[in-house]
Design a protein around this motif. Structure first.
Motif, short mmCIF file in Angstrom:
data_model
loop_
_atom_site.label_atom_id
_atom_site.label_comp_id
_atom_site.label_asym_id
_atom_site.label_seq_id
_atom_site.Cartn_x
_atom_site.Cartn_y
_atom_site.Cartn_z
N ASN A 133 0.88 -1.15 0.04
CA ASN A 133 0.13 0.05 0.11
C ASN A 133 0.79 1.39 -0.14
OD1 ASN A 133 0.83 -0.55 2.74
ND2 ASN A 133 -1.29 -0.07 3.62
N PHE A 134 1.95 1.21 0.60
CA PHE A 134 2.96 2.11 0.57
C PHE A 134 4.28 1.66 0.09
CE2 PHE A 134 -0.44 3.89 3.31
CZ PHE A 134 -0.50 5.16 2.65
N GLN A 138 7.20 2.53 3.21
CA GLN A 138 7.31 1.30 3.97
C GLN A 138 8.76 0.82 4.04
OE1 GLN A 138 4.14 1.73 6.06
NE2 GLN A 138 5.46 0.14 6.43
N ARG A 141 11.32 3.40 5.64
CA ARG A 141 11.59 3.16 7.10
C ARG A 141 12.19 2.15 7.72
NH1 ARG A 141 5.31 4.92 7.91
NH2 ARG A 141 4.82 3.52 9.28
N GLU A 230 3.97 -4.41 12.49
CA GLU A 230 3.22 -3.20 12.31
C GLU A 230 2.04 -3.70 11.39
OE1 GLU A 230 1.21 -0.78 10.58
OE2 GLU A 230 2.81 0.32 9.76
N ARG A 258 -7.91 9.00 1.07
CA ARG A 258 -6.31 8.87 0.64
C ARG A 258 -5.96 7.39 0.38
NH1 ARG A 258 -0.82 9.41 2.53
NH2 ARG A 258 -1.43 8.93 4.41
N THR A 265 -3.60 2.91 9.01
CA THR A 265 -3.99 4.02 9.85
C THR A 265 -5.13 4.82 9.35
OG1 THR A 265 -2.16 5.58 8.93
CG2 THR A 265 -1.68 4.58 11.23
N SER A 420 -1.14 10.18 10.78
CA SER A 420 -0.13 10.27 9.57
C SER A 420 1.23 9.69 10.07
CB SER A 420 -0.10 11.58 8.89
OG SER A 420 0.24 12.46 9.72
O1 LIG Z 1 -0.24 1.06 6.07
C1 LIG Z 1 0.04 1.76 6.88
C2 LIG Z 1 1.11 2.98 6.35
C3 LIG Z 1 1.05 4.08 6.92
C4 LIG Z 1 0.89 5.21 6.29
C5 LIG Z 1 1.65 6.73 6.72
O2 LIG Z 1 3.19 6.50 6.83
O3 LIG Z 1 1.04 7.33 6.97
#
Ligand SMILES: O=CCCCC(=O)O
Length: 457
Positions: A133-134, A138, A141, A230, A258, A265, A420
């Motif tokens: 999803n990111f 992801q 980090r 997570e 979004r 989150t 966020s």
């Molecule tokens: O699915 C979780 C990713 C977190 C999104 C973020 O970094 O705000």
């Protein structure tokens, strides 16, 4: 047989590229490379590590257009959101490049026994298991802090974003990073277990589903390896009567719609006090009815497809089953009749326990709204979930919001803004949302040997 590692464009439903999974010999070789490099990388100066990671961040920015297009092609978020994600990923890497040395400085201890201090040392090769999803932020980090700490990493991305995974590794190659510091592993989900169990892997960080997290963490635990999880979330968004409606609308748009609602989150349960409920429902309905849903490569698109046919089917089942049990659809609720995996942005109300919209995480563009009498009733619903990732509270009484924040069972509470993430702020949850933290100083401390050195008097 068709490969499970492939780019299937969710906006068109077409397979664009398929990949062969690495053999176990190849996987072991890459882990060996990471292990061999670790022997020198662990002693590399912060200055030299920083120089490598700064070049990685610069490469990302240089190649932003190509990388953003890959994200959009593979998982369907609007291109402008993908571009923001690339910038953010580069910022995360810069943040750790700039701050790791300070975060990991020796800590002197007070003792009468002599001189004592704690040294933060890396521990070896880490496995990252990261979601679709990111696709970039992801990984950033995970890789950013732990490589700066002197660990080396191998990475398994979700099987539907292989080109993003490959492209992330290409940033390291273009930056001239030493071979073994970062390696993308093209592997199917079923091969993750043997990677966790490889003796040269010393820790694992996973962002993903509860089921995947439980499996990987149990294997890590069995092999005495630390893990960070997570997992999912069903974040409450509490809106009190005195809230600023503009902030509430921004919070809903950015916090629920979004990324087509596909964020851990995301504000999955919007709990609104009765005095502001009608106005909120009116405004959010008007917004949702005017959203431009469609081709994610177009600049004016608000929302693209969801990630896959199965994700869409699951969302439709969650909506339909809830409606059968008495939930009310205010807007949307149906598949959009076009190629790809598009769901109408949906608003659901009258949600009760026993409905999927109450009991399950809804990972898509479904605005689920509850009407409550007061803050106490809101808190009760907010905490009535196995998850505990984030929460948001909207009220102009910031002092009261802070009191409520202490009573929400979650890892993060944002006041008057959607949950966020930011390089300098800790990110993570409690309960079934997982454990450990990413980002900030806390994120770099997860995979270290905090070694005590004690010189007796
Ligand atoms: O699915 C979780 C990713 C977190 C999104 C973020 O970094 O705000």
């Amino acid at each position: 047989m068709a490969s499970s590692i492939r780019t299937l464009n969710p906006a068109t439903g077409k397979i664009e590229k398929e990949f062969q999974a690495y053999t176990s010999e190849e996987i072991n070789q890459y882990i060996d490379d990471a292990h061999n490099l670790y022997q020198s990388w662990r002693f590399e100066s912060f200055e030299n590590r920083k120089a490598v990671m700064k070049r990685v961040a610069n490469e990302m920015r240089k190649q932003k257009a190509r990388l953003a297009a890959l994200i959009t092609t593979e998982m369907g978020k609007p291109l402008h959101e993908s571009e923001i994600e690339i910038e953010y990923s580069a910022n995360i890497i810069d943040y750790y490049a700039d701050n790791a040395e300070e975060f990991l400085a020796d800590v002197t201890l007070d003792t009468e026994k002599g001189t004592a201090y704690v040294v933060s040392e890396p521990i070896g090769v880490l496995l990252g298991v990261m979601p679709w999803n990111f696709p970039f932020s992801q990984i950033a980090r995970f890789a950013g802090p732990h490589i700066m700490a002197g660990n080396t990493v191998v990475l398994k991305t979700a099987s539907n974003i292989p080109q993003c995974g490959i492209a992330f590794e290409e940033m390291f190659i273009a930056a001239g990073a030493p071979k073994g510091v970062y390696k993308n592993l093209l592997v199917a989900g079923k091969d993750t277990d043997s990677i966790v169990e490889n003796p040269k892997i010393v820790g694992v960080s996973l962002t993903g589903s509860e089921a995947a997290g439980a499996l990987v963490a149990s294997l890590a635990g069995k092999n005495i390896k630390p893990s960070v999880l997570e997992l999912g979330g069903s974040d409450p968004m509490i809106v009190l009567d005195d809230a600023d409606i503009e902030k509430v609308m921004n919070g809903t748009i950015n916090g629920r719609l979004r990324n087509a609602g596909q964020a851990c989150t995301s504000s999955k349960r919007i709990i609104v006090q009765e005095g502001i409920y009608d106005e909120y429902l009116k405004q959010i309905t008007a917004y949702v009815n005017n959203m431009k849903v469609g081709d994610p490569t177009q600049a004016d698109t608000n929302m693209g497809p969801v990630s896959s046919e199965s994700a869409l089917e699951k969302l439709l089942d969650q909506i339909n089953q809830s409606v059968e049990k008495g939930a009310e659809i205010i807007s949307g609720g149906k598949r959009i009749d076009r190629d790809g995996f598009f769901l109408e942005p949906t608003i659901l109300t009258e949600i009760e326990p026993g409905m999927k919209a109450y009991d399950e995480e809804i990972f898509g563009p479904v605005v689920c709204i509850w009407k409550v009498k007061d803050a106490e009733e809101a808190l009760k619903i907010a905490n009535d979930t196995p998850f505990g990732l984030g929460a948001s509270i909207y009220t102009e009484n910031v002092e009261y919001a802070q009191k409520l924040a202490r009573r929400v069972d979650s890892g993060m509470v944002y006041v008057n803004k959607q949950v966020s993430s930011s390089p300098e702020l800790p990110f993570g949850g409690t309960k079934h949302s997982g454990y450990g933290r990413e980002l900030s100083k806390a994120g770099i401390l997860e995979f270290l040997n905090k070694k005590l050195v004690m010189i007796a008097k």
